[in-house]
Write an enzyme that holds these catalytic residues in place. Structure first.
Site, PDB file in Angstrom:
ATOM      1  N   GLY A  46       0.838  -1.196   0.000  1.00 46.28           N
ATOM      2  CA  GLY A  46       0.000   0.000   0.000  1.00 46.28           C
ATOM      3  C   GLY A  46       0.867   1.238   0.000  1.00 46.28           C
ATOM      4  N   GLN A  51       3.046   9.916   1.394  1.00 47.65           N
ATOM      5  CA  GLN A  51       4.376   9.304   1.454  1.00 47.65           C
ATOM      6  C   GLN A  51       5.275   9.701   0.286  1.00 47.65           C
ATOM      7  OE1 GLN A  51       2.481   5.215   2.158  1.00 47.65           O
ATOM      8  NE2 GLN A  51       4.455   4.989   3.152  1.00 47.65           N
ATOM      9  N   CYS A  91       6.000  -0.301   7.118  1.00 49.03           N
ATOM     10  CA  CYS A  91       5.662   0.894   6.351  1.00 49.03           C
ATOM     11  C   CYS A  91       6.848   1.256   5.467  1.00 49.03           C
ATOM     12  CB  CYS A  91       5.350   2.043   7.311  1.00 49.03           C
ATOM     13  SG  CYS A  91       4.908   3.572   6.483  1.00 49.03           S
ATOM     14  N   LEU A  92       6.564   1.580   4.204  1.00 47.90           N
ATOM     15  CA  LEU A  92       7.646   1.959   3.292  1.00 47.90           C
ATOM     16  C   LEU A  92       8.342   3.234   3.761  1.00 47.90           C
ATOM     17  CD1 LEU A  92       5.925   1.202  -0.143  1.00 47.90           C
ATOM     18  CD2 LEU A  92       7.635  -0.182   1.049  1.00 47.90           C
ATOM     19  N   HIS A 133      -4.261   1.808   7.795  1.00 47.69           N
ATOM     20  CA  HIS A 133      -2.877   2.299   7.841  1.00 47.69           C
ATOM     21  C   HIS A 133      -2.683   3.431   6.822  1.00 47.69           C
ATOM     22  CE1 HIS A 133       1.670   1.396   7.922  1.00 47.69           C
ATOM     23  NE2 HIS A 133       1.524   2.176   6.859  1.00 47.69           N
ATOM     24  N   GLU A 134      -3.176   3.226   5.593  1.00 46.87           N
ATOM     25  CA  GLU A 134      -2.996   4.245   4.541  1.00 46.87           C
ATOM     26  C   GLU A 134      -3.823   5.497   4.832  1.00 46.87           C
ATOM     27  OE1 GLU A 134      -0.575   3.705   2.816  1.00 46.87           O
ATOM     28  OE2 GLU A 134      -0.460   1.530   3.040  1.00 46.87           O
ATOM     29  N   HIS A 137      -2.003   7.755   7.056  1.00 47.79           N
ATOM     30  CA  HIS A 137      -0.992   8.565   6.351  1.00 47.79           C
ATOM     31  C   HIS A 137      -1.599   9.880   5.848  1.00 47.79           C
ATOM     32  CE1 HIS A 137       2.660   6.227   6.206  1.00 47.79           C
ATOM     33  NE2 HIS A 137       2.064   5.157   5.696  1.00 47.79           N
TER      34      HIS A 137
HETATM   35 NI    NI Z   1       2.836   3.211   5.600  1.00 47.35          NI
END
Ligand code: NI
Length: 178
Positions: A46, A51, A91-92, A133-134, A137
């Site tokens: 995701g 991000q 998380c990226l 989660h997204e 963000h």
């Molecule tokens: Ni993330």
């Protein structure tokens, strides 16, 4: 198509709030396409626009094992939340760290797709966790915010010492980052 740079915690731009997309047009579809390419390239499940330093309410997700089922959520709104479940998250934007977070187990979310059509998605398990989660963000919130201040501080210090280009890669096949 282009790969976008993914911001890493504790970059203050990850704390900016995204605004709703006014019109789902060709520009927005180009962002969606770049975000999907960036997410697949980083082996994530995701990615939220925040991000990649775009403050618009755009999310891409693909939790399928074959990586052939992309989902795009524009201006997502949670309609219902049920139950609670603890799952390990990555998380990226927090490369190399995986921690347990408790979230709702089942959700219903309403959003526009990449063509501007309204969609309602009922999700559970990994997809439900990933959507929550997204959506965090887009509000400037990260999964590390759910950890103890001590743990968060430790991760922050380690990531501050890591040059972005040398971030640990997500090579743990049992964990997925978003
Ligand atoms: Ni993330």
């Amino acid at each position: 198509m282009a790969l976008l740079d993914i911001l890493h915690f504790p970059d203050p731009r990850l704390r900016l709030k995204a605004v709703p997309v006014v019109t789902v047009d060709a520009d927005v579809r180009a962002i969606v396409s770049d975000m999907l390419e960036t997410m697949y390239d980083a082996l994530g499940i995701g990615l939220a626009a925040t991000q990649v330093n775009i403050q618009q309410q755009i999310i891409v997700i693909d939790v399928s094992s074959e990586k052939d089922a992309p989902i795009c959520l524009i201006n997502p709104v949670i309609r219902t939340l049920e139950g609670s479940e603890e799952m390990q998250e990555g998380c990226l934007s927090v490369p190399g760290y995986f921690e347990n977070v408790t979230r709702a187990e089942r959700i219903v979310v309403e959003a526009l797709d990449e063509n501007g059509a309204k969609q309602e998605i009922a999700a559970d398990e990994l997809l439900a966790v990933c959507i929550q989660h997204e959506m965090d963000h887009l509000e400037g919130k990260l999964f590390v915010d759910y950890l103890s201040p001590l743990k968060r501080q430790r991760i922050k210090k380690k990531l501050e010492k890591t040059p972005s280009s040398k971030s640990p890669s997500n090579d743990d096949s049992h964990s997925s980052a978003s």
